[in-house]
Scaffold this motif. Structure first.
Motif, short mmCIF file in Angstrom:
data_model
loop_
_atom_site.label_atom_id
_atom_site.label_comp_id
_atom_site.label_asym_id
_atom_site.label_seq_id
_atom_site.Cartn_x
_atom_site.Cartn_y
_atom_site.Cartn_z
N ARG A 100 -9.12 -3.86 8.66
CA ARG A 100 -8.87 -2.93 7.12
C ARG A 100 -10.41 -2.25 7.19
N ARG A 156 4.83 -6.47 1.70
CA ARG A 156 3.60 -5.05 2.49
C ARG A 156 3.62 -5.80 3.72
N GLU A 196 0.89 -6.50 5.33
CA GLU A 196 -0.50 -6.42 6.09
C GLU A 196 -0.99 -6.10 6.73
N PHE A 210 -2.55 -16.44 -0.43
CA PHE A 210 -3.24 -15.44 -0.69
C PHE A 210 -2.99 -13.55 -0.82
N ARG A 211 -2.53 -13.78 0.81
CA ARG A 211 -3.02 -12.35 1.28
C ARG A 211 -1.09 -12.35 2.63
N SER A 212 -0.16 -12.44 2.16
CA SER A 212 1.18 -12.96 3.03
C SER A 212 1.64 -11.83 3.09
N PHE A 230 5.68 -11.77 -0.77
CA PHE A 230 5.62 -12.51 -1.94
C PHE A 230 5.82 -12.10 -3.10
N GLN A 244 5.57 -11.49 -7.26
CA GLN A 244 4.97 -10.50 -8.42
C GLN A 244 5.66 -10.62 -9.23
N GLU A 253 5.54 -8.53 -12.77
CA GLU A 253 4.64 -7.24 -13.54
C GLU A 253 5.66 -6.54 -14.23
N GLU A 256 -8.81 -11.20 -6.76
CA GLU A 256 -7.97 -10.75 -7.68
C GLU A 256 -6.87 -12.22 -7.56
N LEU A 257 -6.58 -11.57 -8.37
CA LEU A 257 -4.90 -12.67 -9.73
C LEU A 257 -3.99 -11.77 -10.18
N GLY A 284 -3.69 -7.51 -11.95
CA GLY A 284 -4.32 -6.58 -12.09
C GLY A 284 -4.06 -5.76 -13.40
N ALA A 340 -0.37 -6.76 -13.68
CA ALA A 340 0.13 -6.88 -12.41
C ALA A 340 -0.08 -7.89 -11.16
N ALA A 341 1.05 -9.58 -12.02
CA ALA A 341 0.47 -10.42 -11.68
C ALA A 341 0.44 -11.09 -9.59
N THR A 380 3.39 -15.94 -6.80
CA THR A 380 2.37 -16.45 -5.37
C THR A 380 0.91 -16.72 -4.93
N ARG A 381 -0.17 -15.46 -5.52
CA ARG A 381 -0.99 -15.68 -5.37
C ARG A 381 -1.53 -16.61 -6.91
P1 ATP Z 1 -5.70 -6.28 -2.43
O1 ATP Z 1 -6.42 -5.90 -3.71
O2 ATP Z 1 -5.56 -7.63 -2.79
O3 ATP Z 1 -4.60 -6.07 -1.57
P2 ATP Z 1 -3.79 -4.43 -4.99
O4 ATP Z 1 -4.45 -4.48 -5.53
O5 ATP Z 1 -3.26 -4.05 -3.70
O6 ATP Z 1 -3.86 -6.53 -3.96
P3 ATP Z 1 -1.31 -5.13 -6.51
O7 ATP Z 1 -0.60 -3.55 -6.11
O8 ATP Z 1 -2.11 -4.56 -8.01
O9 ATP Z 1 -2.26 -5.31 -5.71
O10 ATP Z 1 -0.03 -6.21 -6.85
C1 ATP Z 1 -0.62 -7.52 -7.96
C2 ATP Z 1 -0.82 -8.31 -7.47
O11 ATP Z 1 -0.13 -8.45 -6.23
C3 ATP Z 1 -2.14 -8.46 -6.78
O12 ATP Z 1 -3.27 -9.07 -7.68
C4 ATP Z 1 -2.40 -10.07 -6.35
O13 ATP Z 1 -1.81 -10.97 -6.68
C5 ATP Z 1 -0.71 -9.80 -5.54
N1 ATP Z 1 -0.20 -9.31 -4.58
C6 ATP Z 1 -0.40 -7.88 -3.63
N2 ATP Z 1 -0.81 -8.29 -2.56
C7 ATP Z 1 -0.11 -9.43 -2.02
C8 ATP Z 1 -0.13 -10.65 -0.97
N3 ATP Z 1 -0.13 -8.96 0.36
N4 ATP Z 1 0.07 -11.28 -0.80
C9 ATP Z 1 -0.20 -12.10 -2.38
N5 ATP Z 1 0.25 -11.04 -3.20
C10 ATP Z 1 -0.02 -10.12 -2.96
#
Ligand code: ATP
Length: 511
Positions: free
Chosen positions: A117, A249, A251, A259-261, A264, A266, A268, A339-340, A342, A382-383, A386-387
């Protein structure tokens, strides 16, 4: 003593390898399709992981839907729940900006065939005019790795360097950049857009017309049901709709455990309000959400609020009133944060888009404001569930060389998968029967564990590693005077209480 204590909970000494190993050993988290060698970016939650995740989810649901906070006017807020489909009409994703817009610029390395990225790479230029090229690294690269690579290229790390995000480097200068795993400069391609949505087909034929997407966020399902909720329930502005569920997503670089899967969960909530009140509600939710994370046992020093920089602003966010992230100091981000959650001011972006694309009126007619018609503004906390679970695990992971397990999970009792364990000292002399009697009484009120086999030290070690706050032991004395031993997880201190009082004891300690 104090210093030692500090050391043992300091994220620096928490090694992700050990946390991942404990999660597998004790049944919290397994790689998905483990027996086939896994699949990158997907994870399964084991017997204790699902309990921990459900506890966090239920605490969020309670804080949002069952007992929402008291608002600035002294009255409880109105928030209702929702569970929308994972697959929606694809037009919804065009309207939301995800088709076309939901992509990260990616750069490929022609030499190593790896893909990165663009905003995740940094370029370090040696602080010496003799060199005109720079080495690129992943933003989370550790100093040892950076030093090693500097040495490999016979560059002096000690003389300092100039650091730039790859996004700040003009693409024509990529010829001077050495990719993170490359040997030669100039192997990175120009950034290309990469859509993160998983595609699928609905029905028997696979064509452009039957193409659909797995939802990349839970939020849009809320906007799609905004009118249904208004028409079917008694909510009035301002109000919220909350949803917990899976999001997908694709990713590019899933990493750092869960953390990034790619799949996952959410949590919200979309808070709809009059545009003139959005700023006030934004402040309100920032405060509430930080308090909520702390109520799970996260220490204040491990959390920060970070206002998004201008270049990170989402397409809908207003400068100065945009997104604030609640970030946690994960072991892999230390000394930085990740980030946990936003908290975004989405303005009227989503509802306006859906109104235009669907042709349905989504205006609100406000009886409290002389029937003023408006599209509400939205504040969105938006939390990641899993993270968030990973943050709770990392916070709880405590190294303690003074106990046989060498480590324990210092879970807040609210999130602990098991609140107490009942352990007969031996498998004879009536101990197991007495233990089962206590287990049958307590399990009606708390999730408790009955563990009969193995020596008691091993069983304590297991409970320490799964973060059970209390162990009740049945021994010879129980058979004589009806007392049991209580062992407290963090201090390992033991006391005797009457078995008849075990439930009252747990209620007092845990609530
Ligand atoms: P990042 O910048 O880490 O890619 P994001 O800003 O795109 O995240 P949001 O779309 O705001 O994330 O999603 C809200 C929340 O969902 C994030 O704060 C995070 O906790 C969680 N989240 C987002 N992407 C992932 C992921 N790929 N795996 C696990 N949790 C995720």
């Amino acid at each position: 003593m104090q210093a030692a204590e500090k050391m043992s909970t300091d994220p620096q000494v928490k090694d992700m390898k050990d946390i991942v190993a404990l999660c597998k050993r004790r049944g919290f988290i397994f790689p998905a399709s483990d027996i086939y060698g896994g699949i990158n970016g997907f994870w399964d939650f084991g017997p204790l992981g699902i309990e921990l995740k459900n506890n966090i989810r239920d605490l969020w649901w309670k804080a949002m839907v069952i007992t929402p906070p008291i608002g600035p006017d002294g009255h409880p807020l109105q928030i209702v729940g929702l569970d929308s489909a994972l697959v929606q009409n694809p037009k919804a994703w065009v309207a939301s900006g995800h088709v076309g817009g939901f992509s990260d610029p990616m750069v490929d390395c022609r030499e190593t065939k790896k893909r990165y990225r663009q905003d995740h790479l940094v370029v370090l230029y040696p602080n010496d005019p003799q060199y005109e090229f720079g080495l690129s690294f992943h933003e989370e690269a550790e100093e040892v790795e950076i030093k090693q690579r500097f040495k490999k290229f016979k560059l002096s790390f000690e003389d300092g360097y100039i650091k730039k995000s790859l996004t700040e480097v003009p693409t024509e200068n990529y010829i001077y950049v050495i990719g993170p795993d490359a040997k030669e400069p100039g192997t990175l391609t120009e950034p290309k857009e990469f859509n993160l949505m998983f595609e699928t087909y609905v029905g028997a034929t696979q064509s452009e017309d039957s193409k659909a997407y797995l939802r990349p966020e839970t939020a849009q399902g809320i906007f799609l049901n905004y009118k249904n909720v208004l028409d079917s329930s008694r909510v009035k502005m301002p109000f919220g709709i909350a949803q917990v569920g899976k999001a997908f997503r694709n990713e590019v670089n899933p990493r750092n455990f869960i953390f990034r899967s790619r799949e996952f969960e959410q949590m919200e909530m979309e808070w709809f309000c009059h545009p003139s009140e959005a700023k006030k509600w934004r402040e309100f939710w920032i405060e509430e959400r930080k308090k909520w994370w702390m109520s799970l046992g996260m220490s204040e020093s491990a959390l920060i609020l970070r206002e998004h920089d201008k270049d990170e602003l989402s397409h809908y966010a207003k400068a100065g009133e945009g997104t604030i992230d609640i970030e946690f100091q994960f072991p892999f981000t230390y000394p930085g944060f990740g980030e946990l959650e936003g908290i975004a001011h989405r303005c009227d972006f989503d509802l306006t888009q859906h109104q235009e694309h669907s042709g349905q009126k989504l205006e609100y007619i406000d009886p409290e404001r002389d029937n003023e018609r408006y599209i509400p503004h939205v504040i969105e906390p938006a939390a990641g569930l899993t993270r968030g679970m990973l943050a709770v695990l990392c916070e709880a992971y405590t190294v303690d060389p003074d106990r046989p397990s060498g480590v324990y999970l210092n879970f807040h009792p609210k999130v602990a998968p098991k609140k107490a364990a009942i352990l007969p000292l031996t498998a004879k002399d009536g101990h197991p029967e007495k233990a089962e009697q206590l287990y049958m009484e307590l399990r009606e009120h708390f999730p408790v564990d009955l563990d009969i086999k193995q020596n008691i030290g091993k069983r304590y070690a297991r409970q320490d590693e799964i973060g059970t706050p209390y162990c009740f032991t049945i021994d010879g004395q129980t058979m004589e005077d009806g007392t049991i031993t209580v062992r407290e997880r963090n201090t390992m201190a033991q006391e005797r209480i009457s078995m008849d009082n075990a439930l009252a004891y747990l209620r007092e300690k845990i609530g």
